[in-house]
Design a protein around this motif. Sequence first.
Motif, PDB file in Angstrom:
ATOM      1  N   SER A 217       6.427   7.500 -13.489  1.00  0.00           N
ATOM      2  CA  SER A 217       5.503   6.930 -14.804  1.00  0.00           C
ATOM      3  C   SER A 217       4.678   8.095 -14.331  1.00  0.00           C
ATOM      4  N   LEU A 218       4.449   8.687 -13.701  1.00  0.00           N
ATOM      5  CA  LEU A 218       3.440   9.378 -13.379  1.00  0.00           C
ATOM      6  C   LEU A 218       3.393  10.480 -14.135  1.00  0.00           C
ATOM      7  N   TYR A 219       4.835  11.263 -13.622  1.00  0.00           N
ATOM      8  CA  TYR A 219       5.099  12.301 -14.109  1.00  0.00           C
ATOM      9  C   TYR A 219       5.754  12.707 -15.613  1.00  0.00           C
ATOM     10  N   GLN A 220       6.068  12.049 -15.869  1.00  0.00           N
ATOM     11  CA  GLN A 220       6.643  11.651 -17.352  1.00  0.00           C
ATOM     12  C   GLN A 220       5.312  10.833 -18.143  1.00  0.00           C
ATOM     13  N   ASN A 221       3.410  10.783 -17.640  1.00  0.00           N
ATOM     14  CA  ASN A 221       2.615  10.818 -18.272  1.00  0.00           C
ATOM     15  C   ASN A 221       2.878   9.608 -19.164  1.00  0.00           C
ATOM     16  N   LYS A 222       3.195   8.190 -18.526  1.00  0.00           N
ATOM     17  CA  LYS A 222       3.552   7.381 -19.348  1.00  0.00           C
ATOM     18  C   LYS A 222       3.295   5.929 -18.591  1.00  0.00           C
ATOM     19  N   LEU A 223       1.813   6.043 -17.936  1.00  0.00           N
ATOM     20  CA  LEU A 223       1.188   5.277 -16.920  1.00  0.00           C
ATOM     21  C   LEU A 223       1.410   4.204 -17.413  1.00  0.00           C
ATOM     22  N   GLN A 224       0.266   4.011 -18.870  1.00  0.00           N
ATOM     23  CA  GLN A 224       0.093   4.039 -19.636  1.00  0.00           C
ATOM     24  C   GLN A 224       0.565   2.212 -20.307  1.00  0.00           C
ATOM     25  N   GLN A 225       1.594   3.208 -20.436  1.00  0.00           N
ATOM     26  CA  GLN A 225       2.488   2.119 -21.536  1.00  0.00           C
ATOM     27  C   GLN A 225       3.737   0.983 -20.258  1.00  0.00           C
ATOM     28  N   GLU A 226       3.633   2.018 -19.211  1.00  0.00           N
ATOM     29  CA  GLU A 226       5.043   1.005 -18.072  1.00  0.00           C
ATOM     30  C   GLU A 226       3.710   0.702 -17.134  1.00  0.00           C
ATOM     31  N   GLY A 227       2.300   0.286 -18.004  1.00  0.00           N
ATOM     32  CA  GLY A 227       1.565  -1.119 -17.248  1.00  0.00           C
ATOM     33  C   GLY A 227       0.489  -0.833 -15.764  1.00  0.00           C
ATOM     34  N   TYR A 307     -10.463   8.177  -2.658  1.00  0.00           N
ATOM     35  CA  TYR A 307      -8.676   7.788  -2.272  1.00  0.00           C
ATOM     36  C   TYR A 307      -8.708   6.913  -4.281  1.00  0.00           C
ATOM     37  N   LEU A 308      -6.733   6.916  -4.050  1.00  0.00           N
ATOM     38  CA  LEU A 308      -6.228   6.663  -5.520  1.00  0.00           C
ATOM     39  C   LEU A 308      -6.216   4.625  -5.226  1.00  0.00           C
ATOM     40  N   TYR A 309      -6.560   4.279  -6.574  1.00  0.00           N
ATOM     41  CA  TYR A 309      -6.909   3.024  -6.445  1.00  0.00           C
ATOM     42  C   TYR A 309      -5.864   2.817  -7.867  1.00  0.00           C
ATOM     43  N   VAL A 310      -4.746   2.577  -6.922  1.00  0.00           N
ATOM     44  CA  VAL A 310      -3.225   1.582  -8.428  1.00  0.00           C
ATOM     45  C   VAL A 310      -3.275   0.340  -9.404  1.00  0.00           C
ATOM     46  N   ILE A 311      -3.605   0.404 -10.441  1.00  0.00           N
ATOM     47  CA  ILE A 311      -3.562  -1.433 -10.846  1.00  0.00           C
ATOM     48  C   ILE A 311      -2.905  -1.073 -11.742  1.00  0.00           C
ATOM     49  N   TYR A 312      -1.537  -2.160 -11.187  1.00  0.00           N
ATOM     50  CA  TYR A 312       0.064  -2.756 -11.720  1.00  0.00           C
ATOM     51  C   TYR A 312      -0.597  -4.084 -12.520  1.00  0.00           C
ATOM     52  N   LYS A 313      -0.708  -4.071 -14.224  1.00  0.00           N
ATOM     53  CA  LYS A 313      -1.503  -5.181 -15.138  1.00  0.00           C
ATOM     54  C   LYS A 313      -0.467  -5.926 -15.162  1.00  0.00           C
ATOM     55  N   ASN A 314       1.184  -5.907 -15.018  1.00  0.00           N
ATOM     56  CA  ASN A 314       2.210  -6.462 -15.851  1.00  0.00           C
ATOM     57  C   ASN A 314       2.301  -7.862 -14.333  1.00  0.00           C
ATOM     58  N   ARG A 315       1.694  -7.937 -12.789  1.00  0.00           N
ATOM     59  CA  ARG A 315       1.862  -8.633 -12.328  1.00  0.00           C
ATOM     60  C   ARG A 315       0.532  -9.220 -11.224  1.00  0.00           C
ATOM     61  N   GLU A 316       0.872 -10.407 -11.571  1.00  0.00           N
ATOM     62  CA  GLU A 316      -0.366 -11.274 -10.653  1.00  0.00           C
ATOM     63  C   GLU A 316       0.031 -10.875  -9.344  1.00  0.00           C
ATOM     64  N   GLU A 317      -1.078 -10.523  -8.360  1.00  0.00           N
ATOM     65  CA  GLU A 317      -1.384 -10.695  -7.049  1.00  0.00           C
ATOM     66  C   GLU A 317      -0.882 -11.832  -6.887  1.00  0.00           C
ATOM     67  N   THR A 318      -0.234 -12.733  -5.428  1.00  0.00           N
ATOM     68  CA  THR A 318      -0.486 -13.824  -4.881  1.00  0.00           C
ATOM     69  C   THR A 318      -0.721 -13.712  -3.303  1.00  0.00           C
ATOM     70  N   GLU A 319      -0.947 -12.345  -2.586  1.00  0.00           N
ATOM     71  CA  GLU A 319      -1.586 -12.108  -1.465  1.00  0.00           C
ATOM     72  C   GLU A 319      -3.356 -11.912  -1.598  1.00  0.00           C
ATOM     73  N   ALA A 320      -3.580 -12.264  -0.940  1.00  0.00           N
ATOM     74  CA  ALA A 320      -5.440 -12.047  -0.694  1.00  0.00           C
ATOM     75  C   ALA A 320      -4.875 -10.379   0.494  1.00  0.00           C
ATOM     76  N   PHE A 321      -5.948  -9.189  -0.167  1.00  0.00           N
ATOM     77  CA  PHE A 321      -5.941  -7.830   0.741  1.00  0.00           C
ATOM     78  C   PHE A 321      -7.293  -8.241   1.223  1.00  0.00           C
ATOM     79  N   LYS A 322      -7.367  -8.573   2.426  1.00  0.00           N
ATOM     80  CA  LYS A 322      -9.093  -8.286   2.908  1.00  0.00           C
ATOM     81  C   LYS A 322     -10.152  -6.967   2.907  1.00  0.00           C
ATOM     82  N   ASP A 323      -9.053  -6.052   3.323  1.00  0.00           N
ATOM     83  CA  ASP A 323      -9.392  -4.530   2.779  1.00  0.00           C
ATOM     84  C   ASP A 323      -9.740  -3.808   1.215  1.00  0.00           C
TER      85      ASP A 323
END
Length: 389
Positions: A217-227, A307-323
């Motif tokens: 998605s990054l190199y096709q410039n479709k990040l937003q469209q792909e969530g 650091y690169l912070y990548v959010i994926y909006k099409n799925r909710e996280e089921t695990e708690a990552f303390k860091d």
Amino acid sequence: MLFAQSFTISGKIVNKGSGSLIAGASVFLSNSSFGTTSTSEGTFTLNRLRPGQYTLVVTAVGYAEYNTTVMVNTDINDLRIELEQQPIILREVTISGSSRADWNRNYEMFKKDFIGTDANAKQCVVINPKVLDFTYRKSKQTLVASSDEFLVVENKALGYRVKFLLNAFSSDKIEGTISYQGKRLFEELPGNASQKKKWQAKRDEAYYGSAMHFFRSLYQNKLQQEGFEMRRLVRMTDPARPSAGYILKKLDQFNGTIRRDSFQYWYNIYQSPKYVNQKISSMPWFSNEVLREGPEPGLYVLTFPDYLYVIYKNREETEAFKDIYRPLDMPNYEVSVLTLFNNPPYTIFDSNGIVVGESPLMEGAWSKQRLSELLPVDYVPAQPFKSAK
């Protein structure tokens, strides 16, 4: 248009010393589903190859492993691959009770760290586990594994038989990191039409939101469209927090003793984040802010500060990552954090969405992905992306 193209690699495999033809050699592109064996004339052909950079691997009994990097953006014909003979070394078999117990313990640790613990992992069957060699370094709480033969795993959740030449594997329990190197080939498991439909749905589920999906998605410039959404993350290691090794040493010291308050004290420190002063940028990054042209067509360079912070909006996280930092006003989306190591920081990936340079450290959602969710680099989802938001 790039994905619609397909190419061919063909050639001949011979003995480097005598020039005699080698039949029955295994020829494959690592991390893909493209593989074959050489004919009685020593020839081979790999068809319908997707563009991208691959490692071409050739193995044959009695010969040293051969591998070379190939950029597939046109047909590659008449390759002449020369294999060097090497003596066959028989594996030493140890049958002492204590060694068997140690191997079994290490194997169970390896399965969790390499194959996974999710629902898919429960449907993974290791066909030949005895090809694995283990070393556990208790003082460093590190498990090291390797094999000099293909480790064969049948993933009955995704419908693949994965053949893995595991050159190196390391699981560091103190730092909480897992790394491995090797070559792998994906083969389709036999199944009826109903089973294949279920496998396809599970494969799409594994693909969407994955690192492969993100890089494509990054190199096709479709990040937003792909969530996806990228932000800059700034953070620093907590200077008051003891090292991970020291914390685990204290936990081991007080575990099972009457000093439960001391154990609880160190457990609370263990559960606390290792970073402080964390903050993500208020505005998302666009692809052109972190993406550069690669050293040749079909390769791309990812570079960013901090650091690169990548959010994926099409799925909710089921695990708690303390860091993993989460702003209070952000929904419970899946989040992954990438750290680069080169100086200046960068990593290189190809049009298949696969890192071909030094891999970044992945934290959060992508750190959970194991062999149980692994897909070949040539994978294309059956169903188009549909945003849930």
